[in-house]
Design a protein around this motif. Structure first.
Motif, short mmCIF file in Angstrom:
data_model
loop_
_atom_site.label_atom_id
_atom_site.label_comp_id
_atom_site.label_asym_id
_atom_site.label_seq_id
_atom_site.Cartn_x
_atom_site.Cartn_y
_atom_site.Cartn_z
N ASP A 81 33.96 42.78 75.27
CA ASP A 81 34.28 41.57 75.98
C ASP A 81 33.84 40.45 75.33
N ALA A 82 32.81 40.55 74.54
CA ALA A 82 31.98 39.43 73.99
C ALA A 82 32.66 38.89 72.39
N GLU A 83 32.88 40.19 71.82
CA GLU A 83 33.42 39.81 70.51
C GLU A 83 34.46 41.16 69.88
N SER A 84 35.20 40.71 68.78
CA SER A 84 35.80 41.78 68.03
C SER A 84 35.24 41.80 66.76
N THR A 85 35.12 42.86 66.00
CA THR A 85 34.58 43.23 64.76
C THR A 85 35.82 43.77 63.80
N ASN A 86 35.99 43.06 62.70
CA ASN A 86 37.04 43.50 61.97
C ASN A 86 36.36 43.92 60.73
N LEU A 87 36.72 45.42 60.36
CA LEU A 87 36.19 46.12 59.10
C LEU A 87 37.29 46.39 58.14
N THR A 88 37.08 45.97 56.84
CA THR A 88 38.42 46.45 55.93
C THR A 88 37.78 47.48 55.07
#
Length: 187
Positions: A81-88
């Motif tokens: 709900d608070a954030e989105s994490t993007n991992l490459t």
């Protein structure tokens, strides 16, 4: 580390060309999440949709058994709900593929380890790469169908390594999970 990665990729490509194995281009969608444990409490992020693209190569070991290594640029992560994490990541799957029919077409199952090398980690455009280890390790299981020069499949990548970079004494664990749906076009 980047020079070692380029050297490894170049060596793999030269090896592939020299043995004339079945080279293919793989692309598909990722549905990824992260399992987190902190002080004995477990939680999982919601799935995040990403994609992957790269090269795979089939080395026939027998009529029914194939070794399929690959190199994939893979976008993973998770959201709450608070954030989105993007991992490459640069993922290197090392799969054994069993073709049930033993012919050019038919159903197949795949299993094998994968290595992931973290390239970037962001949360809402903030660099959080320092909070993650640079290496991921896991096990991939999947099913698919070989149509000849085109293959379709789906697999589940179970993260086995703790990818959270934490201070000593802090009891935090984070492991990647990923469902991939893909197509492979073989040359």
């Amino acid at each position: 580390m980047f020079k070692k990665l380029i050297f490894t990729l170049s060596t793999m490509i030269l090896f592939v060309i020299s043995v004339k194995a079945q080279l293919g281009v793989r692309a598909g969608l990722n549905f990824s999440s992260t399992n987190i444990e902190f002080a004995g409490i477990s939680a999982s992020t919601d799935s995040k949709v990403g994609f992957h693209v790269g090269l795979v190569n089939d080395f026939m070991l027998s009529d029914k058994l194939t070794f399929r290594p690959g190199v994939l640029l893979s976008f993973k992560g998770g959201k709450s709900d608070a954030e989105s994490t993007n991992l490459t990541y640069i993922d290197i799957p090392l799969s054994l593929v069993y073709n049930f029919s033993g012919g050019d077409t038919g159903f197949f199952a795949e299993v094998g380890p994968y290595l992931g090398f973290l390239l970037a980690a962001k949360s809402e455009d903030v660099d959080i790469k320092d909070g993650y280890k640079s290496l991921d390790l896991g096990l991939s299981l999947g099913l698919g169908y070989d149509l000849g020069s085109f293959l379709v499949g789906a697999n589940y990548g179970l993260g086995l390594a703790n990818v959270a970079e934490v201070e000593d004494g802090v009891d935090v664990s984070a492991k990647n999970n990923n469902i991939a749906v893909y197509g492979i076009y073989q040359f």
